[in-house]
Motif scaffolding. Structure first.
Motif, PDB file in Angstrom:
ATOM      1  N   LYS A  60       0.809  -1.223   0.000  1.00 49.28           N
ATOM      2  CA  LYS A  60       0.000   0.000   0.000  1.00 49.28           C
ATOM      3  C   LYS A  60       0.842   1.272   0.000  1.00 49.28           C
ATOM      4  O   LYS A  60       0.307   2.377   0.053  1.00 49.28           O
ATOM      5  N   ASP A  61       2.159   1.126  -0.029  1.00 46.08           N
ATOM      6  CA  ASP A  61       3.040   2.297  -0.029  1.00 46.08           C
ATOM      7  C   ASP A  61       2.873   3.076  -1.337  1.00 46.08           C
ATOM      8  O   ASP A  61       2.554   2.502  -2.370  1.00 46.08           O
ATOM      9  N   ASN A  62       3.093   4.377  -1.257  1.00 46.08           N
ATOM     10  CA  ASN A  62       3.139   5.150  -2.492  1.00 46.08           C
ATOM     11  C   ASN A  62       4.181   6.259  -2.382  1.00 46.08           C
ATOM     12  O   ASN A  62       4.716   6.515  -1.303  1.00 46.08           O
ATOM     13  N   LEU A  63       4.441   6.864  -3.511  1.00 48.99           N
ATOM     14  CA  LEU A  63       5.592   7.760  -3.602  1.00 48.99           C
ATOM     15  C   LEU A  63       5.257   8.970  -4.477  1.00 48.99           C
ATOM     16  O   LEU A  63       4.523   8.840  -5.443  1.00 48.99           O
ATOM     17  N   THR A  64       5.769  10.122  -4.083  1.00 45.53           N
ATOM     18  CA  THR A  64       5.581  11.336  -4.893  1.00 45.53           C
ATOM     19  C   THR A  64       6.941  11.970  -5.157  1.00 45.53           C
ATOM     20  O   THR A  64       7.724  12.179  -4.230  1.00 45.53           O
ATOM     21  N   ILE A  65       7.221  12.236  -6.422  1.00 43.73           N
ATOM     22  CA  ILE A  65       8.470  12.921  -6.790  1.00 43.73           C
ATOM     23  C   ILE A  65       8.087  14.315  -7.290  1.00 43.73           C
ATOM     24  O   ILE A  65       7.207  14.443  -8.142  1.00 43.73           O
ATOM     25  N   THR A  66       8.740  15.331  -6.746  1.00 41.20           N
ATOM     26  CA  THR A  66       8.474  16.705  -7.184  1.00 41.20           C
ATOM     27  C   THR A  66       9.786  17.347  -7.620  1.00 41.20           C
ATOM     28  O   THR A  66      10.812  17.174  -6.954  1.00 41.20           O
ATOM     29  N   MET A  67       9.750  18.053  -8.726  1.00 38.62           N
ATOM     30  CA  MET A  67      10.921  18.830  -9.151  1.00 38.62           C
ATOM     31  C   MET A  67      10.471  20.261  -9.403  1.00 38.62           C
ATOM     32  O   MET A  67       9.536  20.486 -10.171  1.00 38.62           O
ATOM     33  N   ASN A  68      11.117  21.211  -8.740  1.00 36.70           N
ATOM     34  CA  ASN A  68      10.842  22.623  -9.032  1.00 36.70           C
ATOM     35  C   ASN A  68      12.175  23.323  -9.277  1.00 36.70           C
ATOM     36  O   ASN A  68      12.812  23.830  -8.369  1.00 36.70           O
ATOM     37  N   GLY A  69      12.583  23.325 -10.536  1.00 36.92           N
ATOM     38  CA  GLY A  69      13.909  23.839 -10.895  1.00 36.92           C
ATOM     39  C   GLY A  69      13.924  25.308 -11.270  1.00 36.92           C
ATOM     40  O   GLY A  69      14.958  25.840 -11.645  1.00 36.92           O
ATOM     41  N   GLY A  70      12.765  25.963 -11.203  1.00 31.62           N
ATOM     42  CA  GLY A  70      12.720  27.385 -11.529  1.00 31.62           C
ATOM     43  C   GLY A  70      12.712  27.678 -13.022  1.00 31.62           C
ATOM     44  O   GLY A  70      12.768  28.830 -13.437  1.00 31.62           O
ATOM     45  N   GLY A  71      12.637  26.634 -13.862  1.00 26.70           N
ATOM     46  CA  GLY A  71      12.603  26.836 -15.320  1.00 26.70           C
ATOM     47  C   GLY A  71      11.185  27.111 -15.801  1.00 26.70           C
ATOM     48  O   GLY A  71      10.243  27.123 -15.010  1.00 26.70           O
ATOM     49  N   PRO A  72      11.046  27.338 -17.117  1.00 27.66           N
ATOM     50  CA  PRO A  72       9.726  27.716 -17.657  1.00 27.66           C
ATOM     51  C   PRO A  72       8.629  26.654 -17.496  1.00 27.66           C
ATOM     52  O   PRO A  72       7.454  27.004 -17.550  1.00 27.66           O
ATOM     53  N   THR A  73       8.982  25.393 -17.312  1.00 27.87           N
ATOM     54  CA  THR A  73       7.914  24.378 -17.168  1.00 27.87           C
ATOM     55  C   THR A  73       7.195  24.489 -15.828  1.00 27.87           C
ATOM     56  O   THR A  73       6.106  23.967 -15.677  1.00 27.87           O
ATOM     57  N   GLY A  74       7.809  25.181 -14.844  1.00 26.54           N
ATOM     58  CA  GLY A  74       7.234  25.160 -13.500  1.00 26.54           C
ATOM     59  C   GLY A  74       7.431  23.784 -12.884  1.00 26.54           C
ATOM     60  O   GLY A  74       8.340  23.040 -13.277  1.00 26.54           O
ATOM     61  N   LYS A 104      19.207  17.819 -28.979  1.00 26.99           N
ATOM     62  CA  LYS A 104      18.184  17.075 -28.251  1.00 26.99           C
ATOM     63  C   LYS A 104      17.178  18.023 -27.616  1.00 26.99           C
ATOM     64  O   LYS A 104      17.445  19.216 -27.459  1.00 26.99           O
ATOM     65  N   LEU A 105      16.030  17.465 -27.230  1.00 19.97           N
ATOM     66  CA  LEU A 105      15.017  18.263 -26.542  1.00 19.97           C
ATOM     67  C   LEU A 105      15.632  18.833 -25.270  1.00 19.97           C
ATOM     68  O   LEU A 105      16.264  18.113 -24.494  1.00 19.97           O
ATOM     69  N   ASP A 106      15.449  20.133 -25.050  1.00 26.16           N
ATOM     70  CA  ASP A 106      16.156  20.824 -23.965  1.00 26.16           C
ATOM     71  C   ASP A 106      15.405  20.689 -22.634  1.00 26.16           C
ATOM     72  O   ASP A 106      14.842  21.664 -22.125  1.00 26.16           O
ATOM     73  N   VAL A 107      15.412  19.475 -22.089  1.00 27.55           N
ATOM     74  CA  VAL A 107      14.694  19.229 -20.840  1.00 27.55           C
ATOM     75  C   VAL A 107      15.338  20.012 -19.688  1.00 27.55           C
ATOM     76  O   VAL A 107      14.651  20.624 -18.872  1.00 27.55           O
ATOM     77  N   GLY A 108      16.677  20.026 -19.658  1.00 28.12           N
ATOM     78  CA  GLY A 108      17.377  20.732 -18.582  1.00 28.12           C
ATOM     79  C   GLY A 108      17.033  22.220 -18.572  1.00 28.12           C
ATOM     80  O   GLY A 108      16.774  22.808 -17.526  1.00 28.12           O
ATOM     81  N   GLY A 109      16.998  22.823 -19.758  1.00 30.09           N
ATOM     82  CA  GLY A 109      16.665  24.235 -19.861  1.00 30.09           C
ATOM     83  C   GLY A 109      15.216  24.502 -19.479  1.00 30.09           C
ATOM     84  O   GLY A 109      14.893  25.543 -18.906  1.00 30.09           O
ATOM     85  N   ALA A 110      14.339  23.558 -19.795  1.00 35.07           N
ATOM     86  CA  ALA A 110      12.911  23.741 -19.512  1.00 35.07           C
ATOM     87  C   ALA A 110      12.602  23.554 -18.026  1.00 35.07           C
ATOM     88  O   ALA A 110      11.819  24.296 -17.450  1.00 35.07           O
ATOM     89  N   VAL A 111      13.240  22.571 -17.418  1.00 37.21           N
ATOM     90  CA  VAL A 111      12.977  22.282 -15.995  1.00 37.21           C
ATOM     91  C   VAL A 111      13.736  23.271 -15.106  1.00 37.21           C
ATOM     92  O   VAL A 111      13.219  23.724 -14.083  1.00 37.21           O
ATOM     93  N   GLY A 112      14.946  23.628 -15.510  1.00 37.08           N
ATOM     94  CA  GLY A 112      15.782  24.530 -14.709  1.00 37.08           C
ATOM     95  C   GLY A 112      16.534  23.768 -13.633  1.00 37.08           C
ATOM     96  O   GLY A 112      16.209  22.614 -13.325  1.00 37.08           O
ATOM     97  N   GLN A 136      20.590  18.984 -10.108  1.00 39.43           N
ATOM     98  CA  GLN A 136      21.929  19.157 -10.661  1.00 39.43           C
ATOM     99  C   GLN A 136      21.913  19.735 -12.067  1.00 39.43           C
ATOM    100  O   GLN A 136      22.638  20.668 -12.379  1.00 39.43           O
ATOM    101  N   THR A 137      21.117  19.120 -12.949  1.00 36.01           N
ATOM    102  CA  THR A 137      21.118  19.553 -14.356  1.00 36.01           C
ATOM    103  C   THR A 137      19.705  19.826 -14.880  1.00 36.01           C
ATOM    104  O   THR A 137      19.564  20.452 -15.923  1.00 36.01           O
ATOM    105  N   GLY A 138      18.692  19.308 -14.207  1.00 35.69           N
ATOM    106  CA  GLY A 138      17.323  19.421 -14.721  1.00 35.69           C
ATOM    107  C   GLY A 138      17.013  18.406 -15.803  1.00 35.69           C
ATOM    108  O   GLY A 138      15.911  18.368 -16.340  1.00 35.69           O
ATOM    109  N   GLU A 139      18.021  17.579 -16.150  1.00 38.06           N
ATOM    110  CA  GLU A 139      17.807  16.575 -17.204  1.00 38.06           C
ATOM    111  C   GLU A 139      17.109  15.321 -16.662  1.00 38.06           C
ATOM    112  O   GLU A 139      16.801  14.388 -17.391  1.00 38.06           O
ATOM    113  N   ILE A 140      16.893  15.274 -15.392  1.00 36.42           N
ATOM    114  CA  ILE A 140      16.111  14.277 -14.662  1.00 36.42           C
ATOM    115  C   ILE A 140      16.871  12.988 -14.356  1.00 36.42           C
ATOM    116  O   ILE A 140      16.964  12.599 -13.194  1.00 36.42           O
TER     117      ILE A 140
END
Ligand SMILES: [Zn+2]
Length: 292
Positions: A60-74, A104-112, A136-140
């Motif tokens: 019944k365990d569950n998990l939440t991952i949150t990233m707020n890197g300050g980039g345009p994706t929020g 490549k798709l700029d995930v790091g730039g988008a996430v911040g 570290q990089t926002g690349e996930i």
């Protein structure tokens, strides 16, 4: 629906998870109308979330991952459970950036990278487990490898790939997590790092039709690879009117009376699947009766 493989390598010194998540990321893309860049960002985190879900010990365990890197994706938010099923959302799904210098798709730039990656594990205890590291990089993938090394103290390699087709649908998505267990020979880590660099990008292999088993065999066929579980995983939202009712009742009587008098109705939309829940004045009245 996607699938997830659990395996071990080198007599169990190394554990490996491989998830084939093309369908999961495509479902997320459709629900949230994701751009190519946000498909890659949320898709990578959903893929990792599925793996981290099945690593939970309790059913019944569950998990939440949150990233707020300050980039345009929020913010990026992904929830998963011990069955590896996931759901998630991103604050600004339509953000799309030009390709990065590697083409490549700029995930790091988008996430911040000015913010935190937070993992909350609800294991049915009084307090949830909370692990937090700076992004570290926002690349996930790199950020999660750093999280595992620093917060959980397990040396890990994380590979996450999402390939977006020319019509912006998801062509392929998948992920691999490789973890060295205590006492494993450090040389093995070097060999695995080398091999991960040698093989073509994961999303390309999946797009070519390679199965999870094929890819693990490419990496580990001479290293005592044992695949011992294969499970189906999916993008599933478990929201319901009852759950929304509970959340509203928790607001308390005074707040509900205020909403009833001012707005006459309540409209809520699930962040994860966009389902709308509407409560009429009569229904709010019933909630008030249940509230304290
Ligand atoms: Zn929902």
């Amino acid at each position: 629906m996607g699938y997830l493989l659990r395996a071990t390598v080198s007599n169990g010194d190394i554990r490996v998870f491989m998830v084939h998540s093309t369908d999961i990321v495509e479902k997320a893309r459709k629900i949230h109308n994701l751009s190519p860049t946000t498909s890659a960002a949320l898709g990578r985190l959903l893929t990792a979330g599925s793996i981290m879900g099945v690593m939970l010990k309790g059913e019944k365990d569950n998990l939440t991952i949150t990233m707020n890197g300050g980039g345009p994706t929020g913010n990026l938010v992904v929830c998963s459970n011990s069955k590896g099923n996931v759901k998630g959302y991103i604050s600004n799904p339509s953000i799309d950036l030009p390709l990065n210098l590697k083409g490549k798709l700029d995930v790091g730039g988008a996430v911040g990278k000015n913010g935190m990656l937070t993992v909350v594990k609800d294991m049915g205890l009084k307090e949830p487990y909370v692990g937090q590291v700076p992004i570290q990089t926002g690349e996930i993938a790199e950020d999660l490898a750093y999280y595992f090394a620093v917060s959980e103290q397990v040396p890990s390699a994380v590979v996450l790939g999402v390939l977006v087709d020319t019509d912006t649908t998801i062509k392929a998505a998948g992920g691999i997590l490789i973890q060295m267990l205590p006492g494993a020979n450090e040389m093995l880590g070097d060999i695995i790092t080398f091999r991960l660099h040698e093989i073509p990008p994961l999303s390309k292999l999946i797009a070519e039709g390679k199965s999870g088993e094929d890819i693990l065999n490419m990496l580990f066929d001479d290293m005592d690879l044992k695949i011992y579980e294969k499970i189906e995983v999916d993008y599933i939202c478990d929201c319901s009117k009852e759950r929304v009712e509970k959340a509203l009742i928790a607001l308390g009587k005074d707040e509900l009376i205020k909403i009833k008098n001012e707005d006459k109705k309540i409209e809520m939309q699930c962040h994860f699947c966009n389902e709308r829940y509407v409560f009429s004045e009569d229904e709010i009245e019933k909630l008030i009766e249940c509230a304290q």
